[in-house]
Design a protein around this motif. Structure first.
Motif, PDB file in Angstrom:
ATOM      1  N   ALA A 317     -28.859  -2.037  70.666  1.00  0.00           N
ATOM      2  CA  ALA A 317     -29.402  -3.273  71.244  1.00  0.00           C
ATOM      3  C   ALA A 317     -29.568  -3.175  72.748  1.00  0.00           C
ATOM      4  O   ALA A 317     -30.328  -3.953  73.333  1.00  0.00           O
ATOM      5  N   ILE A 318     -28.873  -2.237  73.390  1.00  0.00           N
ATOM      6  CA  ILE A 318     -29.032  -2.051  74.831  1.00  0.00           C
ATOM      7  C   ILE A 318     -29.659  -0.693  75.142  1.00  0.00           C
ATOM      8  O   ILE A 318     -29.521  -0.173  76.243  1.00  0.00           O
ATOM      9  N   GLN A 319     -30.354  -0.140  74.160  1.00  0.00           N
ATOM     10  CA  GLN A 319     -31.087   1.113  74.347  1.00  0.00           C
ATOM     11  C   GLN A 319     -32.424   0.794  75.028  1.00  0.00           C
ATOM     12  O   GLN A 319     -33.488   0.874  74.439  1.00  0.00           O
ATOM     13  N   ILE A 320     -32.337   0.407  76.285  1.00  0.00           N
ATOM     14  CA  ILE A 320     -33.492  -0.073  77.040  1.00  0.00           C
ATOM     15  C   ILE A 320     -33.521   0.632  78.392  1.00  0.00           C
ATOM     16  O   ILE A 320     -32.569   0.535  79.166  1.00  0.00           O
ATOM     17  N   GLY A 321     -34.598   1.333  78.657  1.00  0.00           N
ATOM     18  CA  GLY A 321     -34.707   2.087  79.901  1.00  0.00           C
ATOM     19  C   GLY A 321     -35.473   1.383  80.998  1.00  0.00           C
ATOM     20  O   GLY A 321     -35.398   1.781  82.164  1.00  0.00           O
TER      21      GLY A 321
END
Length: 445
Positions: A317-321
């Motif tokens: 869910a926080i795999q955001i670049g």
């Protein structure tokens, strides 16, 4: 008295828009917007008035104020008529005294704010109730909004689908194919959303949903829409309320798109401005090491921010670049003497499992926050006598594959120090007794 809120550009170019306008970025400079409130009118009541009002409404049955979000309606979204509020009784989640885990870590006063104890199993409900209610208000006013859409790694889509189903509005969710747990995927499907599985990552989904919404009058529900921040900021207010209006020393929150970091800060600053509190906590943003653009910026004193290509992480869910709310988050961290720290896959998985052994059932993102807590204790950046709150963003039941794979030692880059597999025994008294006493010996040794 009538209260009022509006959108305003975060860059100070004085652009303002009504909350019932379909706008997500400043039309003058292109920066993000935030919701501003008429603070002069809010100041007309004393701090004691607001505390008493919020306490009187808390988890009661009078519509819509029993919701811990709408119980603070004057501070959140006064522009929505009560008849257009779409609420599933969100908020009011347990502030759990993690006494045993705290003792294991050497921390005297550890608390877990269990935002996953929510209708759809994550903190996203807090923001989605505000956004969908505003959409229902706009439709009631005659605006043509055929649907509401979001890009998601799971939790946002679940919240949007549920609240839109309650409101009778079509939800469209853009999910990265094979990157969402089955428990998360079934939620929008069950709630009747149009679920689009795209062969890309979250950032790719985000780019496409923004284009679709801008060209087709579909309302965008991602956290670049600052209505969601208004609902999420009530976590700060609720924590202080649950501590009888005392402020903790440290709050640790997982960071992906960084809206939650911004929201936490906004809630505390609003309480301080209206004199309900006289100090601010330190805010710690916890990132996965494989998706850590804010951490890399923090190491450079926030002098620059560069998006990264997020790598596959258990904390999906926080795999955001390329987080949308990075400017808001940086502003909050500067104001709160903030810290950004990262956690590896091994660290987050074992921290989550260790917490589970003390009665919790933590999602991998909460595992990131707990791993960061452990690291900051070791670095003495957090003192052992401080009151610390860790924000648990989702329920562990949404991540069964993560839990099972951990205990079966099937997670890459993870050595499971707290694995606990079933013990196969013959259905005989002596065999069962032997297994029980073997375990008791292990515990006592």
């Amino acid at each position: 008295m009538p209260y009022r809120a509006w959108f305003q550009c975060i860059s100070g170019c004085n652009e303002k828009y009504e909350l019932n306008e379909v706008v997500y970025q400043c039309r003058k400079c292109g920066d993000l917007l935030e919701v501003k409130h008429d603070m002069d009118k809010l100041h007309r009541h004393s701090p004691e008035h607001w505390k008493r009002l919020f306490d009187e409404r808390y988890r009661r049955s009078k519509w819509p104020y029993g919701s811990s979000v709408w119980g603070k309606k004057e501070w959140v979204c006064p522009n929505v008529d009560n008849g257009n509020v779409v609420s599933l009784y969100e908020g009011g989640s347990n502030l759990f005294w993690a006494e045993r885990l705290g003792k294991e870590l050497g921390l005297e006063d550890l608390w877990i704010k269990q935002c996953g104890n929510a209708h759809t199993g994550s903190f996203k409900d807090l923001g989605m109730t505000v956004l969908v209610s505003m959409v229902k208000q706009m439709i009631a006013e005659g605006k043509d909004i055929p649907a509401v859409a979001c890009a998601s790694t799971g939790d946002t889509s679940a919240a949007l689908a549920s609240y839109c189903a309650a409101a009778g509005i079509l939800a469209i969710v853009f999910l990265p194919k094979n990157k969402v747990s089955h428990a998360q995927l079934i939620q929008p499907i069950a709630n009747g959303a149009l679920t689009l599985s795209l062969d890309t990552d979250f950032d790719g989904c985000m780019k496409l949903v923004k284009e679709i919404c801008s060209k087709n009058n579909i309302y965008l529900a991602n956290s670049m829409n600052s209505l969601r921040i208004e609902g999420q900021k009530t976590v700060s207010i609720e924590i202080v309320q649950q501590f009888d209006w005392e402020v903790p020393d440290v709050v640790i929150v997982p960071g992906g798109n960084l809206g939650n970091t911004a929201a936490l800060g906004k809630g505390f600053l609003m309480m301080q401005e209206l004199r309900l509190i006289d100090k601010l906590p330190r805010i710690v943003c916890a990132q996965a090491a494989k998706a850590n653009p804010l951490y890399l910026s923090y190491l450079k004193g926030f002098k620059e921010f560069t998006p990264v290509k997020a790598q596959k992480t258990l904390a999906n869910a926080i795999q955001i670049g390329d987080p949308v709310s990075y400017k808001k988050a940086i502003n909050v961290l500067k104001a709160f003497n903030g810290i950004v720290e990262q956690a590896t896959e091994d660290e987050l998985a074992n921290a989550s499992a260790q917490a589970d052994r003390t009665g919790l059932f933590s999602c991998p993102h909460t595992g990131v926050a707990l791993a960061v807590l452990i690291k900051l204790l070791e670095k003495k950046a957090i003192r052992r006598e401080e009151k610390v709150v860790v924000i648990s963003t989702a329920h562990g039941l949404k991540f069964p594959e993560f839990k099972i794979s951990y205990h079966e030692n099937k997670l890459e880059e993870v050595i499971p120090r707290f694995a606990n597999l079933p013990v196969e025994v013959q259905p005989r008294y002596d065999a069962v007794r032997t297994a029980i006493y073997r375990k008791l010996e292990q515990i006592s040794s």
